[in-house]
Design a protein around this motif. Structure first.
Motif, PDB file in Angstrom:
ATOM      1  N   THR A  55      87.290  10.300  34.830  1.00 16.54           N
ATOM      2  CA  THR A  55      87.492  11.246  33.735  1.00 16.54           C
ATOM      3  C   THR A  55      86.490  12.396  33.822  1.00 16.54           C
ATOM      4  O   THR A  55      86.842  13.561  33.607  1.00 16.54           O
ATOM      5  CB  THR A  55      87.398  10.527  32.376  1.00 16.54           C
ATOM      6  OG1 THR A  55      88.430   9.533  32.325  1.00 16.54           O
ATOM      7  CG2 THR A  55      87.568  11.492  31.217  1.00 16.54           C
ATOM      8  N   ALA A  56      85.249  12.097  34.150  1.00 17.13           N
ATOM      9  CA  ALA A  56      84.228  13.149  34.282  1.00 17.13           C
ATOM     10  C   ALA A  56      84.605  14.109  35.419  1.00 17.13           C
ATOM     11  O   ALA A  56      84.495  15.338  35.269  1.00 17.13           O
ATOM     12  CB  ALA A  56      82.858  12.533  34.539  1.00 17.13           C
ATOM     13  N   LYS A  58      87.653  14.606  36.616  1.00 12.16           N
ATOM     14  CA  LYS A  58      88.869  15.318  36.190  1.00 12.16           C
ATOM     15  C   LYS A  58      88.489  16.521  35.328  1.00 12.16           C
ATOM     16  O   LYS A  58      88.956  17.634  35.559  1.00 12.16           O
ATOM     17  CB  LYS A  58      89.792  14.377  35.417  1.00 12.16           C
ATOM     18  CG  LYS A  58      91.003  15.084  34.798  1.00 12.16           C
ATOM     19  CD  LYS A  58      91.795  14.177  33.892  1.00 12.16           C
ATOM     20  CE  LYS A  58      91.090  14.067  32.554  1.00 12.16           C
ATOM     21  NZ  LYS A  58      91.869  13.365  31.531  1.00 12.16           N
ATOM     22  N   TRP A  59      87.627  16.302  34.335  1.00 12.30           N
ATOM     23  CA  TRP A  59      87.247  17.396  33.444  1.00 12.30           C
ATOM     24  C   TRP A  59      86.444  18.465  34.173  1.00 12.30           C
ATOM     25  O   TRP A  59      86.558  19.656  33.846  1.00 12.30           O
ATOM     26  CB  TRP A  59      86.516  16.876  32.210  1.00 12.30           C
ATOM     27  CG  TRP A  59      87.509  16.314  31.243  1.00 12.30           C
ATOM     28  CD1 TRP A  59      87.723  15.015  30.927  1.00 12.30           C
ATOM     29  CD2 TRP A  59      88.479  17.065  30.498  1.00 12.30           C
ATOM     30  NE1 TRP A  59      88.761  14.888  30.042  1.00 12.30           N
ATOM     31  CE2 TRP A  59      89.246  16.141  29.745  1.00 12.30           C
ATOM     32  CE3 TRP A  59      88.782  18.416  30.382  1.00 12.30           C
ATOM     33  CZ2 TRP A  59      90.281  16.538  28.916  1.00 12.30           C
ATOM     34  CZ3 TRP A  59      89.816  18.811  29.546  1.00 12.30           C
ATOM     35  CH2 TRP A  59      90.551  17.870  28.827  1.00 12.30           C
ATOM     36  N   ALA A  60      85.657  18.074  35.155  1.00 16.49           N
ATOM     37  CA  ALA A  60      84.925  19.077  35.942  1.00 16.49           C
ATOM     38  C   ALA A  60      85.915  19.975  36.687  1.00 16.49           C
ATOM     39  O   ALA A  60      85.774  21.211  36.685  1.00 16.49           O
ATOM     40  CB  ALA A  60      83.971  18.399  36.924  1.00 16.49           C
ATOM     41  N   ILE A  62      89.062  20.505  35.862  1.00 19.85           N
ATOM     42  CA  ILE A  62      89.783  21.290  34.853  1.00 19.85           C
ATOM     43  C   ILE A  62      88.928  22.467  34.411  1.00 19.85           C
ATOM     44  O   ILE A  62      89.412  23.605  34.324  1.00 19.85           O
ATOM     45  CB  ILE A  62      90.197  20.401  33.657  1.00 19.85           C
ATOM     46  CG1 ILE A  62      91.300  19.421  34.071  1.00 19.85           C
ATOM     47  CG2 ILE A  62      90.651  21.266  32.472  1.00 19.85           C
ATOM     48  CD1 ILE A  62      91.601  18.337  33.037  1.00 19.85           C
ATOM     49  N   ASP A  63      87.643  22.216  34.141  1.00 21.31           N
ATOM     50  CA  ASP A  63      86.735  23.291  33.714  1.00 21.31           C
ATOM     51  C   ASP A  63      86.583  24.371  34.782  1.00 21.31           C
ATOM     52  O   ASP A  63      86.418  25.545  34.466  1.00 21.31           O
ATOM     53  CB  ASP A  63      85.369  22.726  33.341  1.00 21.31           C
ATOM     54  CG  ASP A  63      85.397  21.908  32.058  1.00 21.31           C
ATOM     55  OD1 ASP A  63      86.396  22.003  31.294  1.00 21.31           O
ATOM     56  OD2 ASP A  63      84.437  21.147  31.816  1.00 21.31           O
ATOM     57  N   LYS A  65      88.927  25.218  36.644  1.00 17.43           N
ATOM     58  CA  LYS A  65      90.284  25.742  36.774  1.00 17.43           C
ATOM     59  C   LYS A  65      90.886  25.435  38.149  1.00 17.43           C
ATOM     60  O   LYS A  65      91.705  26.198  38.669  1.00 17.43           O
ATOM     61  CB  LYS A  65      90.341  27.229  36.446  1.00 17.43           C
ATOM     62  CG  LYS A  65      89.903  27.515  35.024  1.00 17.43           C
ATOM     63  CD  LYS A  65      90.220  28.908  34.609  1.00 17.43           C
ATOM     64  CE  LYS A  65      89.798  29.294  33.227  1.00 17.43           C
ATOM     65  NZ  LYS A  65      89.509  28.359  32.234  1.00 17.43           N
ATOM     66  N   ARG A  68      95.111  21.336  36.521  1.00 21.32           N
ATOM     67  CA  ARG A  68      95.540  21.355  35.124  1.00 21.32           C
ATOM     68  C   ARG A  68      96.246  20.032  34.840  1.00 21.32           C
ATOM     69  O   ARG A  68      96.996  19.530  35.690  1.00 21.32           O
ATOM     70  CB  ARG A  68      96.415  22.556  34.804  1.00 21.32           C
ATOM     71  CG  ARG A  68      97.727  22.603  35.508  1.00 21.32           C
ATOM     72  CD  ARG A  68      98.519  23.862  35.124  1.00 21.32           C
ATOM     73  NE  ARG A  68      99.315  24.279  36.260  1.00 21.32           N
ATOM     74  CZ  ARG A  68      98.980  25.221  37.125  1.00 21.32           C
ATOM     75  NH1 ARG A  68      97.868  25.882  36.986  1.00 21.32           N
ATOM     76  NH2 ARG A  68      99.757  25.522  38.132  1.00 21.32           N
ATOM     77  N   PRO A  69      95.997  19.457  33.664  1.00 24.34           N
ATOM     78  CA  PRO A  69      96.658  18.201  33.315  1.00 24.34           C
ATOM     79  C   PRO A  69      98.070  18.470  32.812  1.00 24.34           C
ATOM     80  O   PRO A  69      98.331  19.494  32.180  1.00 24.34           O
ATOM     81  CB  PRO A  69      95.780  17.651  32.188  1.00 24.34           C
ATOM     82  CG  PRO A  69      95.181  18.864  31.552  1.00 24.34           C
ATOM     83  CD  PRO A  69      95.031  19.885  32.656  1.00 24.34           C
TER      84      PRO A  69
END
Length: 183
Positions: A55-56, A58-60, A62-63, A65, A68-69
């Motif tokens: 999850t960490a 994934k969010w990195a 996403i942040d 760019k 995208r989920p």
């Protein structure tokens, strides 16, 4: 910028992508390209990542760019796919990772493979993206006991997913019940 001592010219260097410095980010981003239809839970398991670590990461991404989920409402709940965004696609291309090939959106392609897998598990012969007539392709076709159903997968933000019969002799109600969808 760096000045070359020998030639006296200035060389511009591209800013370094943070993914280049982190093998775990690279692993996850490559996985997005190599296995586009995996949900995040299955992806973390396949990569040997804990849910927290995955999850960490994934969010990195996403942040940054890079991905995208994409939420997919399925009969059993919700599945989250990851799709490479433009900057992620550039990184993957620079690192010679083949990008996934599918027609339409990732969500559309996921539903095609999901429905095809459900039908194949039940002994159906599946022909994805077949030409129904000279003008139109359908997303999935299956044959059961010589009965044939052509399906068009329709998705929009307003209505969600809808499976429409295109060519039908019998069996659509049974099929929709099997995969947990309504018409």
């Amino acid at each position: 910028e760096q000045r070359s001592a020998e030639s006296g010219t200035t060389d511009r260097q591209e800013p370094r992508d943070p993914v280049d410095a982190d093998p775990d980010l690279q692993l996850l981003l490559r996985s997005v390209a190599e296995y586009p239809f995996l949900g995040v839970t299955a992806r973390y398991e396949r990569l040997g990542l804990s849910r927290r670590k995955g999850t960490a990461l994934k969010w990195a991404l996403i942040d940054m760019k890079h991905v995208r989920p994409i939420d997919v409402a399925i009969p059993a709940g919700k599945l989250v796919l990851l799709e490479a965004a433009e900057s992620g696609r550039r990184w993957l291309t620079r690192h010679h990772v083949l990008l996934p090939q599918y027609s339409g959106s990732l969500l559309h392609a996921w539903w095609q493979q999901y429905l095809a897998a459900e039908l194949e598990q039940r002994g159906c012969t599946v022909e994805p993206e077949f030409l129904l007539d000279q003008h139109r392709e359908d997303d999935t076709r299956h044959d059961v006991d010589l009965d044939s159903v052509g399906l068009q997968i329709i998705f929009s933000e307003d209505i969600g997913i809808r499976v429409a019969p295109v060519e039908l002799e019998q069996g659509l109600d049974d099929f929709l019940q099997i995969v947990g969808l309504q018409t």
